[in-house]
Design a protein around this motif. Structure first.
Motif, PDB file in Angstrom:
ATOM      1  N   ASP A  33       0.868  -1.188   0.000  1.00 53.49           N
ATOM      2  CA  ASP A  33       0.000   0.000   0.000  1.00 53.49           C
ATOM      3  C   ASP A  33       0.897   1.228   0.000  1.00 53.49           C
ATOM      4  O   ASP A  33       1.936   1.251   0.679  1.00 53.49           O
ATOM      5  CB  ASP A  33      -0.926   0.022   1.223  1.00 53.49           C
ATOM      6  N   ARG A  38      -0.346   1.766   6.472  1.00 52.62           N
ATOM      7  CA  ARG A  38      -1.244   0.675   6.052  1.00 52.62           C
ATOM      8  C   ARG A  38      -0.443  -0.551   5.649  1.00 52.62           C
ATOM      9  O   ARG A  38      -0.815  -1.688   5.972  1.00 52.62           O
ATOM     10  CB  ARG A  38      -2.127   1.115   4.878  1.00 52.62           C
ATOM     11  N   SER A 162     -12.226   7.785   1.594  1.00 50.99           N
ATOM     12  CA  SER A 162     -11.394   7.532   0.413  1.00 50.99           C
ATOM     13  C   SER A 162     -11.841   8.499  -0.679  1.00 50.99           C
ATOM     14  O   SER A 162     -12.711   8.165  -1.500  1.00 50.99           O
ATOM     15  CB  SER A 162     -11.562   6.083  -0.071  1.00 50.99           C
ATOM     16  N   ARG A 165     -13.109   8.022  -4.460  1.00 48.80           N
ATOM     17  CA  ARG A 165     -14.432   7.490  -4.837  1.00 48.80           C
ATOM     18  C   ARG A 165     -15.376   8.570  -5.343  1.00 48.80           C
ATOM     19  O   ARG A 165     -16.372   8.260  -5.990  1.00 48.80           O
ATOM     20  CB  ARG A 165     -15.088   6.842  -3.609  1.00 48.80           C
TER      21      ARG A 165
HETATM   22  N1  LIG Z   1     -16.237  -6.783  -5.253  1.00 50.09           N
HETATM   23  C1  LIG Z   1     -16.818  -5.998  -4.350  1.00 50.09           C
HETATM   24  O1  LIG Z   1     -17.904  -6.286  -3.860  1.00 50.09           O
HETATM   25  C2  LIG Z   1     -16.124  -4.744  -3.912  1.00 50.09           C
HETATM   26  C3  LIG Z   1     -16.486  -4.095  -2.726  1.00 50.09           C
HETATM   27  C4  LIG Z   1     -15.795  -2.936  -2.352  1.00 50.09           C
HETATM   28  C5  LIG Z   1     -14.787  -2.431  -3.169  1.00 50.09           C
HETATM   29  N2  LIG Z   1     -14.503  -3.061  -4.334  1.00 50.09           N
HETATM   30  C6  LIG Z   1     -13.461  -2.544  -5.239  1.00 50.09           C
HETATM   31  O2  LIG Z   1     -12.207  -2.671  -4.590  1.00 50.09           O
HETATM   32  C7  LIG Z   1     -11.341  -1.606  -4.994  1.00 50.09           C
HETATM   33  C8  LIG Z   1     -10.864  -0.872  -3.757  1.00 50.09           C
HETATM   34  O3  LIG Z   1     -11.976  -0.312  -3.098  1.00 50.09           O
HETATM   35  P1  LIG Z   1     -11.892   0.061  -1.540  1.00 50.09           P
HETATM   36  O4  LIG Z   1     -13.228   0.552  -1.186  1.00 50.09           O
HETATM   37  O5  LIG Z   1     -11.277  -1.066  -0.787  1.00 50.09           O
HETATM   38  O6  LIG Z   1     -10.857   1.287  -1.620  1.00 50.09           O
HETATM   39  P2  LIG Z   1     -10.007   1.938  -0.425  1.00 50.09           P
HETATM   40  O7  LIG Z   1      -9.857   3.366  -0.740  1.00 50.09           O
HETATM   41  O8  LIG Z   1     -10.602   1.554   0.891  1.00 50.09           O
HETATM   42  O9  LIG Z   1      -8.598   1.195  -0.560  1.00 50.09           O
HETATM   43  C9  LIG Z   1      -7.696   1.466  -1.615  1.00 50.09           C
HETATM   44  C10 LIG Z   1      -6.282   1.319  -1.065  1.00 50.09           C
HETATM   45  O10 LIG Z   1      -5.360   1.490  -2.139  1.00 50.09           O
HETATM   46  C11 LIG Z   1      -4.228   2.216  -1.625  1.00 50.09           C
HETATM   47  N3  LIG Z   1      -3.479   2.834  -2.726  1.00 50.09           N
HETATM   48  C12 LIG Z   1      -3.804   3.951  -3.436  1.00 50.09           C
HETATM   49  N4  LIG Z   1      -2.863   4.191  -4.375  1.00 50.09           N
HETATM   50  C13 LIG Z   1      -1.941   3.208  -4.268  1.00 50.09           C
HETATM   51  C14 LIG Z   1      -0.748   2.905  -4.980  1.00 50.09           C
HETATM   52  N5  LIG Z   1      -0.305   3.676  -5.990  1.00 50.09           N
HETATM   53  N6  LIG Z   1      -0.028   1.812  -4.599  1.00 50.09           N
HETATM   54  C15 LIG Z   1      -0.450   1.026  -3.570  1.00 50.09           C
HETATM   55  N7  LIG Z   1      -1.583   1.275  -2.855  1.00 50.09           N
HETATM   56  C16 LIG Z   1      -2.315   2.351  -3.204  1.00 50.09           C
HETATM   57  C17 LIG Z   1      -4.858   3.214  -0.688  1.00 50.09           C
HETATM   58  O11 LIG Z   1      -3.903   3.760   0.216  1.00 50.09           O
HETATM   59  C18 LIG Z   1      -5.931   2.368  -0.013  1.00 50.09           C
HETATM   60  O12 LIG Z   1      -5.443   1.738   1.157  1.00 50.09           O
HETATM   61  C19 LIG Z   1     -12.170  -0.754  -5.953  1.00 50.09           C
HETATM   62  O13 LIG Z   1     -11.931  -1.216  -7.251  1.00 50.09           O
HETATM   63  C20 LIG Z   1     -13.603  -1.073  -5.579  1.00 50.09           C
HETATM   64  O14 LIG Z   1     -14.519  -0.880  -6.648  1.00 50.09           O
HETATM   65  C21 LIG Z   1     -15.119  -4.213  -4.705  1.00 50.09           C
END
Ligand SMILES: NC(=O)c1ccc[n+]([C@@H]2O[C@H](COP(=O)([O-])OP(=O)(O)OC[C@H]3O[C@@H](n4cnc5c(N)ncnc54)[C@H](O)[C@@H]3O)[C@@H](O)[C@H]2O)c1
Length: 335
Positions: A33, A38, A162, A165
């Motif tokens: 991350d 994190r 976040s 979004r």
């Molecule tokens: N399948 C499902 O039901 C479901 C549910 C929720 C989220 N999602 C998907 O999961 C993905 C993440 O969503 P989320 O809600 O967990 O997001 P989030 O914002 O909670 O988490 C994203 C993470 O990525 C990290 N990050 C950002 N840029 C980065 C980089 N360059 N290198 C490494 N880490 C980096 C952030 O610091 C953060 O911890 C999205 O594509 C979302 O659509 C899917």
């Protein structure tokens, strides 16, 4: 053992990490991350090295499989880096923040000789599998039409947690691309890729909180003259269970409160399937991540390719692109 790493340790990453460590044939070898705290916290929790840079992680941990749980606009670049490093990729939906970026990823994936899977876990719900069987077996005849709706709740705190979004640049949209693309994917999987799409999307109550749309209506014409109508919003007061209805020639099949019911004209109502209930605050994600992840890994050594690939994921992204263009939310070249 197949080795795995997870990039992006946010909300959904726990579903991937838990499924990986619970699987007897997968060995978690790294987490990554960009936020050092994190990465460190996850490294401690899961007992593996933590990285803050994707390329360094790929070089030093060289996992067999990379799970991508990043903001949407980073999916394609991280997936392409991992494929080029020789890894298989399982990415969260959507494959990219735009159709164009998704199509480029699909091209690279096809040429890579590696497997790219997309996390549309709701296809593994018992109700979804049962609907698929009813469509294929024609138990109740042909499908005549379908409708589906998702009434969910997202408020300012969700976007503040976040901020990506809330933006077109990073998320590529709102309720359609982030929360409810799963249900569009299900309609397209069950009824076939649409031949035409008419959609309208708008930010009705979240202006001031997000740039992106919070409500949308879409009609699709699927092969064989089957029409579907879809409604999605995240302006509701709670996260209501997803509703899907398929009207067959001799029964109406309805997903309601996680139960799939078939009602016939003589008044009989049969329970066709019951979905597993997920636990916790985010139970609306469903309980099928572990099923999809296990199936993805099983396909790495199988002759048949994993079925939810980038090309499959482009279908729902195309529906979104058409809706966003028709609504004047993205340029007419469709991004
Ligand atoms: N399948 C499902 O039901 C479901 C549910 C929720 C989220 N999602 C998907 O999961 C993905 C993440 O969503 P989320 O809600 O967990 O997001 P989030 O914002 O909670 O988490 C994203 C993470 O990525 C990290 N990050 C950002 N840029 C980065 C980089 N360059 N290198 C490494 N880490 C980096 C952030 O610091 C953060 O911890 C999205 O594509 C979302 O659509 C899917």
């Amino acid at each position: 053992m197949t080795t795995a790493a997870v990039i992006g340790i946010g909300d959904i990453s726990g579903n991937h990490l838990q499924a990986i460590v619970d699987h007897p044939a997968i060995d978690l070898v790294a987490v990554c991350d960009i936020v050092p705290q994190r990465a460190e916290a996850a490294a401690t929790q899961w007992g593996v090295p933590g990285f803050t840079d994707v390329d360094t992680m790929l070089r030093e941990a060289h996992p067999d499989v990379v799970h991508i749980t990043l903001p949407h606009n980073l999916h394609a670049s991280a997936a392409i880096a991992a494929l080029k490093a020789g890894c298989h990729v399982l990415t969260e939906k959507p494959i990219a923040e735009s159709y164009g970026a998704g199509a480029e990823l699909a091209r690279v994936a096809r040429e890579s000789g590696r497997t790219l899977g997309v996390c549309f876990q709701n296809r593994y719900n018992d109700s979804s599998q049962a609907m698929r069987r009813l469509v294929d077996d024609r138990t109740y005849g042909r499908v005549l039409s379908a409708r589906a709706s998702v009434w969910w709740h997202r408020d300012a705190s969700y976007y503040q947690a976040s901020p990506w979004r809330a933006t077109w640049r990073e998320a590529g949209g709102g309720v359609l691309i982030n929360q409810t693309i799963h249900t569009i994917d299900l309609l397209c999987w069950l009824l076939g890729a649409p031949e035409s799409v008419s959609g309208m999307a708008a930010n009705l109550t979240h202006s001031g909180i997000t740039e992106v749309e919070d409500t949308a209506t879409i009609t699709m014409q699927h092969p064989g003259g089957v029409g579907s109508v879809y409604f999605a919003t995240n302006c509701h007061g709670e996260n209501a269970p997803v509703e899907i209805e398929l009207v067959f020639e001799s029964a109406t099949v309805r997903l309601q409160d996680g139960q799939l019911l078939a009602a016939t004209p003589d008044g009989d109502v049969e329970i066709v399937a019951n979905d597993l209930e997920a636990e916790g605050e985010r139970s609306y994600w469903g309980a099928s991540h572990a099923r999809l992840i296990a199936d993805f890994y099983a396909h790495l050594s199988a002759e048949k390719p994993f079925w939810i690939d980038a090309d499959a994921a482009l279908v729902s992204l195309g529906v979104l692109r058409d809706t966003y263009i028709a609504s004047g939310l993205v340029p007419a070249d469709g991004r």
